[in-house]
Design a protein around this motif. Structure first.
Motif, short mmCIF file in Angstrom:
data_model
loop_
_atom_site.label_atom_id
_atom_site.label_comp_id
_atom_site.label_asym_id
_atom_site.label_seq_id
_atom_site.Cartn_x
_atom_site.Cartn_y
_atom_site.Cartn_z
N LEU B 377 0.85 -1.19 0.00
CA LEU B 377 0.00 0.00 0.00
C LEU B 377 0.88 1.24 0.00
CD1 LEU B 377 -2.27 -1.96 0.60
CD2 LEU B 377 -2.91 -0.60 2.56
N GLY B 378 1.00 1.89 -1.12
CA GLY B 378 1.76 3.14 -1.16
C GLY B 378 3.11 2.97 -1.82
N ASP B 379 3.89 4.04 -1.73
CA ASP B 379 5.16 4.11 -2.46
C ASP B 379 6.32 3.74 -1.54
OD1 ASP B 379 7.24 4.63 -4.08
OD2 ASP B 379 6.90 6.78 -4.28
N LEU B 380 6.64 2.44 -1.48
CA LEU B 380 7.71 1.98 -0.59
C LEU B 380 9.07 2.54 -0.99
CD1 LEU B 380 7.02 -1.77 0.14
CD2 LEU B 380 7.03 0.12 1.73
N THR B 381 9.28 2.70 -2.28
CA THR B 381 10.59 3.17 -2.76
C THR B 381 10.94 4.51 -2.16
OG1 THR B 381 9.83 2.20 -4.79
CG2 THR B 381 11.97 3.28 -4.84
N GLN B 400 4.70 -12.84 -6.02
CA GLN B 400 3.76 -12.05 -6.81
C GLN B 400 3.39 -10.81 -6.02
OE1 GLN B 400 0.83 -15.13 -7.90
NE2 GLN B 400 1.89 -14.93 -9.87
N LEU B 401 3.70 -9.67 -6.58
CA LEU B 401 3.47 -8.41 -5.87
C LEU B 401 2.19 -7.75 -6.37
CD1 LEU B 401 7.06 -6.85 -5.97
CD2 LEU B 401 6.17 -8.61 -4.47
N THR B 402 1.45 -7.21 -5.43
CA THR B 402 0.28 -6.42 -5.76
C THR B 402 0.49 -5.04 -5.16
OG1 THR B 402 -1.04 -8.41 -5.53
CG2 THR B 402 -2.23 -6.32 -5.56
N VAL B 403 0.32 -4.00 -5.95
CA VAL B 403 0.56 -2.67 -5.43
C VAL B 403 -0.72 -1.84 -5.53
CG1 VAL B 403 2.00 -0.62 -5.53
CG2 VAL B 403 2.93 -2.81 -6.25
N LEU B 404 -1.17 -1.33 -4.42
CA LEU B 404 -2.27 -0.37 -4.40
C LEU B 404 -1.64 1.00 -4.15
CD1 LEU B 404 -4.93 -2.13 -2.14
CD2 LEU B 404 -4.47 -2.45 -4.55
N HIS B 405 -1.82 1.91 -5.07
CA HIS B 405 -1.10 3.17 -4.96
C HIS B 405 -1.99 4.33 -5.37
CE1 HIS B 405 -0.60 2.96 -9.38
NE2 HIS B 405 -0.64 1.68 -9.14
N ASN B 406 -1.63 5.52 -4.87
CA ASN B 406 -2.36 6.72 -5.26
C ASN B 406 -1.67 7.40 -6.43
OD1 ASN B 406 -1.84 7.16 -1.90
ND2 ASN B 406 -3.81 6.42 -2.64
N GLY B 407 -0.34 7.30 -6.43
CA GLY B 407 0.43 7.95 -7.48
C GLY B 407 1.50 6.99 -7.98
N THR B 412 5.66 -0.73 -9.15
CA THR B 412 4.61 -1.22 -10.05
C THR B 412 5.21 -1.98 -11.22
OG1 THR B 412 4.63 0.96 -11.06
CG2 THR B 412 2.84 0.51 -9.53
N GLN B 413 6.46 -1.67 -11.60
CA GLN B 413 7.09 -2.40 -12.71
C GLN B 413 7.15 -3.90 -12.47
OE1 GLN B 413 11.10 -0.80 -13.70
NE2 GLN B 413 10.62 0.61 -12.03
N PHE B 414 7.21 -4.29 -11.20
CA PHE B 414 7.44 -5.70 -10.90
C PHE B 414 6.18 -6.37 -10.37
CE2 PHE B 414 11.18 -3.11 -9.80
CZ PHE B 414 11.90 -3.39 -10.95
N ALA B 415 5.07 -5.64 -10.38
CA ALA B 415 3.85 -6.18 -9.76
C ALA B 415 3.01 -6.92 -10.79
CB ALA B 415 3.06 -5.04 -9.15
N VAL B 416 2.32 -7.97 -10.34
CA VAL B 416 1.37 -8.64 -11.23
C VAL B 416 0.12 -7.79 -11.38
CG1 VAL B 416 1.35 -11.10 -11.65
CG2 VAL B 416 1.38 -10.26 -9.31
N THR B 417 -0.33 -7.23 -10.26
CA THR B 417 -1.50 -6.36 -10.32
C THR B 417 -1.14 -5.03 -9.70
OG1 THR B 417 -2.76 -8.32 -9.82
CG2 THR B 417 -3.96 -6.25 -9.82
N THR B 418 -1.45 -3.96 -10.39
CA THR B 418 -1.29 -2.66 -9.78
C THR B 418 -2.63 -1.96 -9.91
OG1 THR B 418 -0.72 -1.46 -11.76
CG2 THR B 418 1.07 -2.55 -10.62
N ASP B 739 -0.23 10.53 -16.14
CA ASP B 739 0.44 9.33 -15.68
C ASP B 739 -0.65 8.34 -15.29
OD1 ASP B 739 1.81 7.36 -14.16
OD2 ASP B 739 3.43 8.81 -13.83
N ASN B 740 -0.68 7.20 -15.94
CA ASN B 740 -1.79 6.28 -15.64
C ASN B 740 -1.61 5.54 -14.33
OD1 ASN B 740 0.17 4.58 -16.43
ND2 ASN B 740 -0.79 4.01 -18.38
N ARG B 741 -0.54 5.86 -13.58
CA ARG B 741 -0.41 5.26 -12.26
C ARG B 741 -1.07 6.12 -11.18
NH1 ARG B 741 5.94 4.70 -12.56
NH2 ARG B 741 5.55 6.78 -13.39
N VAL B 742 -1.62 7.27 -11.60
CA VAL B 742 -2.31 8.12 -10.62
C VAL B 742 -3.77 7.70 -10.59
CG1 VAL B 742 -2.89 10.48 -10.01
CG2 VAL B 742 -0.72 10.00 -11.11
#
Ligand code: SF4
Ligand code: SF4
Ligand code: SF4
Ligand code: SF4
Ligand code: FES
Lengths: 185, 771
Positions: B377-381, B400-407, B412-418, B739-742
């Motif tokens: 959940l969020g931007d760990l980096t 298998q990584l799942t990322v729920l993010h606001n921005g 997300t590059q390494f996630a199966v689902t974002t 940015d489609n990650r927002v």
């Protein structure tokens, strides 16, 4: 046996002994003198005499010292302090260079360790000062305008880095740089 | 099953599958090597690790083999000192040296150069080859890493770290034969947040620290001490090096369960803050510089005059000792203490710490590398870079990584689902996920496919990890994440990236939530006259900065202790500059609750006491009696023992924290079509201290308003168009970047922009195109 011994031990007569001493004294009065009246007269010192330390310049007139810290590391009494800095053009130099001559034992290790022939000991020992602190020489007192004992050497002409007047691949025995953007031989 | 090999007569046990080099190094038997690295394994690129291996058959001659490629097998007879092996090693060094430049005096690696050491250990003492040397030009790799390609020995460690381990894609090997080149396609800053590790991983001087280079000192002149990174809650172990009263560089210090061989670039280069020209170094009273003694007297007078109308703010980046002493002082004076300046962050952090204490242990970084699924959940980096690196290792092992993010977030590059989720909908989404996981199979509706997929993936995992970034989550969402972990069973691990190096300790000392609000309201109503702020910047806060600024106008005295120049230090009536972390000892509690001690590496020329020392001096001037920091701490936390710097650290004793959380903190306004949700978008260099590191800041992304293409289409905004943002405090005009990650209805902004607008993460703001 006893006779010879007696003969050898026999001293010359007093008068002879007196004349002999007088003669030696007189001879020395006109002999060439070893003692000079320093400081009016100065003796020439050999070129490799280990005295006051200087920092020299390369044949192009640039500072030779590249602030590698080897002299300060080797110094057995820890009397050299310097701080390296980078010029925008790529040359490295000591922004401060300080030798505490009240501690220096003039062993010459620094000169031996120096890979650029920058630091050199000179035949000058006349460094008396009233105060300890005046024996701490800063860079401006150490840096001279010549090449010292070893003329002709320029470290950067052997090193691999680029400095003004010498780009990469232009050092002695370098080939021009590889173009890494192509795979053609 | 353990086996035994014999190296030059020493019997050495090994684990099956280990290679000879690893076995030997573990047993302190030196076999020279270049390309092997414990984290990167063996490739056999350098050919230096030659050893002689006896054959079982006594009639056969022994063979020379590469120790790093030879599996250990029971009863193997190995010789490192055999003349044949020695000769191979000497020749290898001689060949590597053929093209090596005459650079040691000007090479920053000198003194800690693996090549120098190996040459002295195995190589010929003089160069025989008098021919021409091959040369390479260098690249500009940005402000952090300096490139000097002539010195390369083609061990491939750099690309193996950069590409294979850290999963970066902008540095690699080019060309062929003896002309292999390690660099980027084009000049330009390295993009990986872990690029600085090249400096340590490269055994030669190809990659060196570009910051250290500006005030270079040989390693033997550096003063070092075991220290802990002050830039995030991971608590990586580091080794700061200083000379002549200034901090020169930071390197990693191995901790077997945390950072091991690496640190992130924020940790490596953020230290420049302590040498920043704006850093306050002399005490100030009413704007005039003054001696420390006089500043103490002035502060004492004000504190005495205030009586119990006093408050104190500790900090999430202040060590445990400083916070604890400040709290003890305030308790003694009947004042109020909080270690936070934002009530929402306070509630979120205390909740997270509470959940961690109620779970059965947060995983360490090495444990995180072993998980097989993760919900992020969020931007760990940006908030805990080394946790990102640990999860990249998990990803390499197939997690298998799942990322729920606001921005945007690099993971997300390494996630199966974002899934971009707007800040306000995170809670609702988590409860949907919870329902999916707990619901009986029959009742599962098939509407929401991605939720179902995520839920199934987490439920199917054997060791799932749930991790959230506290700074961008509300307390209720933190609870929801913990409930999800409970629902997934005992194998699920729960972790939170906390907002500061000592956020855990700050939460333990603040105890109850809503302390911050109490302090703020007390100042606003005039019940607090004197405020002591230690190591935090309430006046520069994103959400509440303007309210703090207004409130502090009402104070009689603002006493500030800090080591950086902030809005708060500028407004201070009495300012005590304090020692930065490398100049003092202390304790930080990391995200696991692991207390780790750090020791002072050096002293500056100025008199700079630590926060704890200033408070102890104040206590003395006030004629109070207070025990010293260790005593205060063992009183606050029964069973606490100060961790020795350099040790592995010790878990904080479990400490009862309030479970009641007031979840209504997220400011819920009416939704208006003009209203967008602000989301904090940061990058790995963005942190209060590190933002004073000039080199790191050169890499900061330019300020834009990031919105999703869909939302832009709805609102009729084009990429690059200027938009006007209006928050409660100010307005600003920024160019739009799509940015489609927002998430939808969200505008992702930098911290600076949030401060200027006066909004926090998740708050509403207005956005309109500038015509
Ligand atoms: S001569 Fe010896 S003591 Fe003097 S500076 Fe050189 S190394 Fe040091
Ligand atoms: S050894 Fe020579 S080049 Fe190195 S710092 Fe000393 S004087 Fe300068
Ligand atoms: S890489 Fe090592 S051997 Fe090569 S120039 Fe630098 S210090 Fe000398
Ligand atoms: S650049 Fe350094 S790490 Fe990379 S191959 Fe060359 S010597 Fe090895
Ligand atoms: S370490 Fe074995 S070949 Fe390089």
């Amino acid at each position: 046996m006893t006779w010879t011994k007696q003969m050898n031990n026999r001293k010359p007569p007093m008068i002879i002994r007196l004349w002999h001493s007088l003669w030696v004294t007189l001879r020395h009065a006109w002999a060439r003198r070893e003692t000079v009246s320093y400081p009016e007269v100065k003796r020439p010192l050999p070129g490799r005499w280990r005295g006051r330390i200087v920092l020299t310049r390369d044949p192009d007139g640039e500072e030779r010292c590249v602030a590698c810290y080897l002299c300060s590391a080797v110094c057995p009494v820890d009397c050299i302090h310097l701080q390296a800095q980078q010029r925008d053009d790529g040359r490295r130099y000591p922004v401060t260079f300080r030798i505490d001559f009240s501690r220096c034992i003039f062993c010459g290790f620094c000169e031996e360790a120096c890979p650029t022939l920058a630091i050199q000991l000179t035949p000058d020992f006349e460094m008396c000062e009233q105060h300890h602190s005046s024996l701490v020489y800063e860079k401006k007192q150490l840096l001279i305008d010549g090449q010292g004992k070893y003329p002709g050497y320029n470290f950067y002409h052997h090193a691999g880095v680029a400095v003004p007047g010498k780009t990469i691949g232009e050092a002695d025995r370098d080939t021009p740089p590889v173009d890494h953007d192509t795979n053609l031989p | 099953m353990l086996g035994i090999i014999r190296i030059d007569g020493h019997e050495i046990p090994f684990e099956p599958g280990d290679n000879l080099l690893k076995v030997a190094l573990a047993a302190d038997v030196d076999i020279p090597y270049f390309c092997y690295h414990a984290a990167l394994g063996s490739v056999g690129a350098c050919r230096l690790c030659a050893v002689e291996i006896m054959s079982d058959d006594p009639d056969k001659v022994p063979r020379v083999a590469m120790a790093c490629l030879e599996p250990a097998s029971d009863g193997l007879e190995v010789s490192v000192s055999a003349p044949a092996a020695q000769q191979v090693r000497q020749r290898v060094i001689e060949f590597l040296m053929i093209n090596h430049p005459h650079d040691c005096p000007i090479c920053d690696e000198g003194g800690e150069c693996h090549l120098q050491e190996m040459t002295v250990a195995c190589g010929p003492a003089y160069r025989r080859y008098q021919g021409h040397k091959r040369t390479f030009t260098n690249q500009n790799l940005g402000p952090l890493v300096h490139h000097e390609m002539n010195r390369c020995i083609t061990c491939y460690r750099c690309t193996r770290f950069y590409q294979d381990y850290a999963l970066g894609d902008d540095l690699g090997a080019m060309r062929l034969r003896n002309e292999v080149y390690f660099g980027r396609f084009q000049d330009g800053p390295l993009e990986s947040p872990f690029a600085g590790n090249l400096v340590e991983i490269c055994p030669t001087g190809v990659f060196t620290d570009a910051i250290f280079r500006q005030h270079f000192t040989r390693v033997w002149d550096l003063k070092t001490a075991s220290s802990i990174c002050p830039h995030c809650s991971v608590g990586c172990n580091i080794l700061p090096g200083a000379r002549d009263g200034t901090l020169r560089r930071v390197r990693h210090r191995p901790h077997p369960e945390i950072n091991r061989w690496f640190i992130c670039d924020r940790g490596r280069y953020g230290h420049q803050y302590s040498e920043h020209t704006a850093r306050p170094l002399t005490p100030r009273v009413a704007g005039a510089t003054i001696t420390y003694r006089k500043a103490l007297i002035a502060a004492t007078e004000q504190i005495k005059a205030a009586g119990d109308r006093i408050g104190g703010l500790g900090s999430i980046r202040e060590d445990l000792e400083g916070n604890a002493l400040l709290r003890a002082l305030l308790n003694n004076l009947n004042g109020i203490f909080s270690a936070f300046n934002d009530p929402e962050l306070e509630a979120a952090t205390i909740t997270a710490v509470n959940r961690i204490q109620n779970s059965d242990g947060t995983p360490s970084l090495t444990e995180m590398e072993q998980v097989d699924a993760a919900l992020i959940l969020g931007d760990l980096t940006a908030h805990a870079p080394m946790i990102d690196l640990a999860l990249r290792q998990a990803y390499r092992r197939g997690a298998q990584l799942t990322v729920l993010h606001n921005g945007p977030t690099p993971l997300t590059q390494f996630a199966v689902t974002t899934l971009p989720v707007p800040p306000h909908e995170m809670g609702a989404y988590l409860s949907r996920l919870h329902e999916r996981i707990t619901a009986s199979p029959a009742s599962k509706d098939v509407q929401d496919e991605s939720t179902a997929e995520i839920a199934e993936r987490l439920a199917a995992a054997r060791r799932p990890l749930l991790i959230g970034v506290v700074e961008t989550l509300a307390a209720s969402e933190i609870i929801a994440l913990a409930q999800l972990a409970t629902a997934l069973g005992t194998d699920a691990r729960l972790a939170y990236a906390l907002p500061g190096a000592n956020a855990y300790g700050a939460a333990l000392l603040t105890l109850a939530s809503r302390k911050t609000t109490t302090i703020l309201e007390a100042i606003e109503t005039g019940q607090i006259q004197t405020l002591i702020v230690a190591g935090t910047d309430p006046l520069g806060d994103t959400r509440l900065g303007s309210r703090w600024r207004a409130a502090c106008q009402r104070l009689n005295t603002l006493i500030v202790l800090d080591c950086i120049a902030t809005t708060t230090t500028a407004a201070a009536d009495i300012l005590f500059p304090v020692a930065a972390w490398a100049e003092r000892g202390g304790t930080f509690v990391n995200y696991e609750g692991r207390a780790q001690g750090f020791a002072p590496a050096f002293k500056r020329l100025e008199l700079l006491p630590s926060t704890a020392e200033v408070i102890a001096d104040l206590v003395q001037c006030l004629d109070l009696y207070l025990p010293d920091a260790p005593a205060v701490l063992s009183e606050a936390f029964p069973g606490y023992q100060a961790p020795v710097p350099g040790s592995a650290g010790s878990l904080m004793p479990v400490h009862p924290l309030p479970t009641h959380i007031d979840t209504a903190t997220r400011s819920d306004h009416e939704h208006h079509h003009k209203h967008w949700q602000a989301a904090l978008t940061t990058w790995y260099g963005d942190e209060e201290l590190a933002s004073f590191a000039p080199a790191l800041m050169k890499l900061a992304p330019t300020a834009t308003a990031l919105i999703s293409p869909a939302a832009a289409l709805n609102a009729n905004i084009e990429e690059g168009a200027q938009v006007k943002l209006r928050g409660p405090v100010g307005t600003m005009t920024l160019p739009v970047q799509l940015d489609n990650r927002v998430a939808d209805g969200t505008v992702a902004l930098t911290r600076m922009a949030l401060v200027q607008l006066g909004v926090g993460h998740g708050d509403l703001l207005e956005l309109e195109p500038v015509s």
